[in-house]
Write a protein that holds these residues in place. Structure first.
Motif, PDB file in Angstrom:
ATOM      1  N   TYR A 208      12.501  -2.319  17.261  1.00 31.37           N
ATOM      2  CA  TYR A 208      13.159  -1.786  18.455  1.00 31.37           C
ATOM      3  C   TYR A 208      12.153  -1.677  19.598  1.00 31.37           C
ATOM      4  O   TYR A 208      11.744  -0.572  19.977  1.00 31.37           O
ATOM      5  N   PRO A 209      11.746  -2.787  20.167  1.00 30.85           N
ATOM      6  CA  PRO A 209      10.740  -2.734  21.241  1.00 30.85           C
ATOM      7  C   PRO A 209      11.218  -1.973  22.471  1.00 30.85           C
ATOM      8  O   PRO A 209      10.404  -1.527  23.280  1.00 30.85           O
ATOM      9  N   GLU A 210      12.539  -1.815  22.606  1.00 31.74           N
ATOM     10  CA  GLU A 210      13.080  -1.108  23.769  1.00 31.74           C
ATOM     11  C   GLU A 210      12.930   0.408  23.653  1.00 31.74           C
ATOM     12  O   GLU A 210      13.077   1.127  24.645  1.00 31.74           O
ATOM     13  N   PHE A 211      12.641   0.918  22.453  1.00 31.65           N
ATOM     14  CA  PHE A 211      12.464   2.349  22.260  1.00 31.65           C
ATOM     15  C   PHE A 211      11.004   2.739  22.488  1.00 31.65           C
ATOM     16  O   PHE A 211      10.092   1.948  22.241  1.00 31.65           O
ATOM     17  N   SER A 212      10.799   3.974  22.941  1.00 30.76           N
ATOM     18  CA  SER A 212       9.452   4.534  23.012  1.00 30.76           C
ATOM     19  C   SER A 212       9.167   5.214  21.680  1.00 30.76           C
ATOM     20  O   SER A 212       9.888   6.134  21.280  1.00 30.76           O
ATOM     21  N   ILE A 213       8.131   4.760  20.999  1.00 29.08           N
ATOM     22  CA  ILE A 213       7.790   5.278  19.676  1.00 29.08           C
ATOM     23  C   ILE A 213       6.398   5.898  19.718  1.00 29.08           C
ATOM     24  O   ILE A 213       5.414   5.234  20.063  1.00 29.08           O
ATOM     25  N   THR A 214       6.332   7.176  19.370  1.00 32.29           N
ATOM     26  CA  THR A 214       5.060   7.885  19.259  1.00 32.29           C
ATOM     27  C   THR A 214       4.797   8.187  17.793  1.00 32.29           C
ATOM     28  O   THR A 214       5.695   8.633  17.074  1.00 32.29           O
ATOM     29  N   ILE A 215       3.577   7.935  17.350  1.00 25.09           N
ATOM     30  CA  ILE A 215       3.204   8.161  15.958  1.00 25.09           C
ATOM     31  C   ILE A 215       2.456   9.482  15.826  1.00 25.09           C
ATOM     32  O   ILE A 215       1.716   9.888  16.721  1.00 25.09           O
ATOM     33  N   ASN A 216       2.662  10.160  14.707  1.00 23.15           N
ATOM     34  CA  ASN A 216       2.062  11.467  14.451  1.00 23.15           C
ATOM     35  C   ASN A 216       1.679  11.544  12.977  1.00 23.15           C
ATOM     36  O   ASN A 216       2.329  10.945  12.136  1.00 23.15           O
ATOM     37  N   GLY A 217       0.604  12.292  12.705  1.00 20.59           N
ATOM     38  CA  GLY A 217       0.218  12.523  11.318  1.00 20.59           C
ATOM     39  C   GLY A 217      -1.160  11.979  10.988  1.00 20.59           C
ATOM     40  O   GLY A 217      -1.384  10.771  11.066  1.00 20.59           O
ATOM     41  N   GLY A 218      -2.090  12.871  10.650  1.00 23.83           N
ATOM     42  CA  GLY A 218      -3.393  12.455  10.157  1.00 23.83           C
ATOM     43  C   GLY A 218      -4.351  11.905  11.184  1.00 23.83           C
ATOM     44  O   GLY A 218      -5.380  11.332  10.814  1.00 23.83           O
ATOM     45  N   VAL A 219      -4.062  12.063  12.466  1.00 22.17           N
ATOM     46  CA  VAL A 219      -4.947  11.536  13.509  1.00 22.17           C
ATOM     47  C   VAL A 219      -6.033  12.566  13.797  1.00 22.17           C
ATOM     48  O   VAL A 219      -5.746  13.694  14.204  1.00 22.17           O
ATOM     49  N   THR A 220      -7.296  12.170  13.601  1.00 24.40           N
ATOM     50  CA  THR A 220      -8.403  13.123  13.748  1.00 24.40           C
ATOM     51  C   THR A 220      -9.526  12.631  14.652  1.00 24.40           C
ATOM     52  O   THR A 220     -10.465  13.379  14.911  1.00 24.40           O
ATOM     53  N   HIS A 228      -3.959   3.033  16.948  1.00 24.74           N
ATOM     54  CA  HIS A 228      -2.503   3.189  16.891  1.00 24.74           C
ATOM     55  C   HIS A 228      -1.829   2.638  18.147  1.00 24.74           C
ATOM     56  O   HIS A 228      -0.736   2.059  18.075  1.00 24.74           O
ATOM     57  N   LEU A 229      -2.473   2.811  19.300  1.00 27.42           N
ATOM     58  CA  LEU A 229      -1.860   2.368  20.554  1.00 27.42           C
ATOM     59  C   LEU A 229      -1.731   0.850  20.643  1.00 27.42           C
ATOM     60  O   LEU A 229      -1.027   0.341  21.516  1.00 27.42           O
ATOM     61  N   ALA A 230      -2.366   0.144  19.737  1.00 29.31           N
ATOM     62  CA  ALA A 230      -2.176  -1.303  19.669  1.00 29.31           C
ATOM     63  C   ALA A 230      -0.819  -1.651  19.055  1.00 29.31           C
ATOM     64  O   ALA A 230      -0.372  -2.799  19.141  1.00 29.31           O
ATOM     65  N   HIS A 231      -0.154  -0.640  18.447  1.00 27.97           N
ATOM     66  CA  HIS A 231       1.094  -0.897  17.730  1.00 27.97           C
ATOM     67  C   HIS A 231       2.285  -0.094  18.253  1.00 27.97           C
ATOM     68  O   HIS A 231       3.435  -0.507  18.067  1.00 27.97           O
ATOM     69  N   VAL A 232       2.019   1.072  18.845  1.00 25.22           N
ATOM     70  CA  VAL A 232       3.104   1.950  19.295  1.00 25.22           C
ATOM     71  C   VAL A 232       2.816   2.425  20.714  1.00 25.22           C
ATOM     72  O   VAL A 232       1.764   2.131  21.285  1.00 25.22           O
ATOM     73  N   ASP A 233       3.756   3.177  21.278  1.00 25.16           N
ATOM     74  CA  ASP A 233       3.635   3.597  22.677  1.00 25.16           C
ATOM     75  C   ASP A 233       2.790   4.849  22.866  1.00 25.16           C
ATOM     76  O   ASP A 233       2.218   5.059  23.942  1.00 25.16           O
ATOM     77  N   GLY A 234       2.755   5.706  21.845  1.00 21.85           N
ATOM     78  CA  GLY A 234       2.036   6.957  22.002  1.00 21.85           C
ATOM     79  C   GLY A 234       1.509   7.479  20.682  1.00 21.85           C
ATOM     80  O   GLY A 234       1.952   7.079  19.602  1.00 21.85           O
ATOM     81  N   VAL A 235       0.542   8.395  20.788  1.00 14.73           N
ATOM     82  CA  VAL A 235      -0.052   9.042  19.620  1.00 14.73           C
ATOM     83  C   VAL A 235       0.005  10.544  19.841  1.00 14.73           C
ATOM     84  O   VAL A 235      -0.428  11.043  20.885  1.00 14.73           O
ATOM     85  N   MET A 236       0.546  11.259  18.867  1.00 16.50           N
ATOM     86  CA  MET A 236       0.611  12.718  18.927  1.00 16.50           C
ATOM     87  C   MET A 236      -0.422  13.294  17.966  1.00 16.50           C
ATOM     88  O   MET A 236      -0.418  12.986  16.776  1.00 16.50           O
ATOM     89  N   ILE A 237      -1.294  14.138  18.506  1.00 19.47           N
ATOM     90  CA  ILE A 237      -2.356  14.756  17.716  1.00 19.47           C
ATOM     91  C   ILE A 237      -1.950  16.183  17.377  1.00 19.47           C
ATOM     92  O   ILE A 237      -1.461  16.917  18.242  1.00 19.47           O
ATOM     93  N   GLY A 238      -2.155  16.576  16.123  1.00 16.07           N
ATOM     94  CA  GLY A 238      -1.762  17.904  15.682  1.00 16.07           C
ATOM     95  C   GLY A 238      -2.930  18.847  15.541  1.00 16.07           C
ATOM     96  O   GLY A 238      -3.645  19.136  16.500  1.00 16.07           O
ATOM     97  N   ARG A 239      -3.165  19.306  14.323  1.00 19.27           N
ATOM     98  CA  ARG A 239      -4.148  20.359  14.099  1.00 19.27           C
ATOM     99  C   ARG A 239      -5.575  19.983  14.472  1.00 19.27           C
ATOM    100  O   ARG A 239      -6.397  20.840  14.766  1.00 19.27           O
TER     101      ARG A 239
END
Length: 245
Positions: A208-220, A228-239
């Motif tokens: 679904y290239p038309e959707f904005s997809i942000t990935i989350n989980g384990g990013v440190t 990740h930004l080479a594959h998706v639109d955004g990266v969400m950083i948690g703890r």
């Protein structure tokens, strides 16, 4: 001019390349203010706030924020479409830049109230909530979910959830790249034990290239964000962002 008088296509697009995850007992207004001092543009999220707390609780305490926090999104916990629509309208009145629906929290308390990750088993309920919020406000309405729950974690299950919700007006998804076990694991264990499946999120963006997809989980680390930004639109950083700002 009020937020509600604006048209969605006239609102400035949010920069979603890097965002800070909504975290209970962490991303309150004080933490968000501090993070904004460090980064002028990262997209910030509130803690999850339930619709009941907003509609029947101390609204000012839960929703007030400093103007310097922009861009900032309100994450809602709830399942009733009418309540979600009312809370979205209130979010717009307070000046939030986005409304996000929590479909990823696996805690027992959240499940008992019938929202969070358990709603991945009821995509039609999520879709109805999205539709109601989209009709109520011109703000972006987004969904944060897992890649699956319990044994409902196949690729087809994941696609059905995304397509059902997207059909009612959501084109921005934040995906925690782990499944959630609704029984047997604590919320902390659900952030650590189910294996990460980044490829599944990458595959979603490819489909679904038309959707904005942000990935989350384990990013440190910063280099992981770039990867990740080479594959998706955004990266969400948690703890990691809370423990090492």
């Amino acid at each position: 001019m009020s937020v509600n008088s604006l048209k969605l296509d006239k609102l400035p697009a949010l920069d979603r390349r890097v965002s800070i995850a909504p975290m209970m007992d962490r991303t309150d207004r004080h933490d968000r203010y501090f993070l904004r001092l460090i980064s002028p543009s990262v997209l910030l999220y509130t803690e999850m706030i339930t619709t009941g707390a907003i509609l029947r609780g101390d609204r000012e305490r839960f929703l007030k924020f400093d103007a310097s926090e922009h861009p900032v999104a309100l994450q809602l916990g709830g399942a009733d479409a009418g309540d979600l629509a009312q809370c979205a309208e209130i979010a717009a009145e307070y000046g939030y830049d986005e409304v996000n629906l929590n479909v990823g929290c696996p805690s027992d308390r959240v499940q008992n109230a019938r929202f969070g990750a358990c709603l991945m088993k009821e995509p039609e309920v999520v879709a109805a909530g999205v539709k109601a919020m989209r009709q109520a406000v011109d703000l972006p309405v987004t969904v944060k979910s897992r890649i699956g729950v319990d044994d409902q974690d196949s690729w087809d299950d994941f696609v059905r959830f995304i397509e059902t919700v997207a059909a009612k007006g959501c084109d921005t998804f934040i995906i925690h790249a782990r499944k959630a076990w609704l029984h047997g694991l604590s919320p902390k264990e659900n952030r650590e034990i189910p294996p990460l499946s980044y490829d599944k999120v990458y595959r979603l963006k490819q489909r679904y290239p038309e959707f904005s997809i942000t990935i989350n989980g384990g990013v440190t680390a910063c280099n992981e964000v770039s990867q990740h930004l080479a594959h998706v639109d955004g990266v969400m950083i948690g703890r990691a962002a809370y423990e090492n700002p």
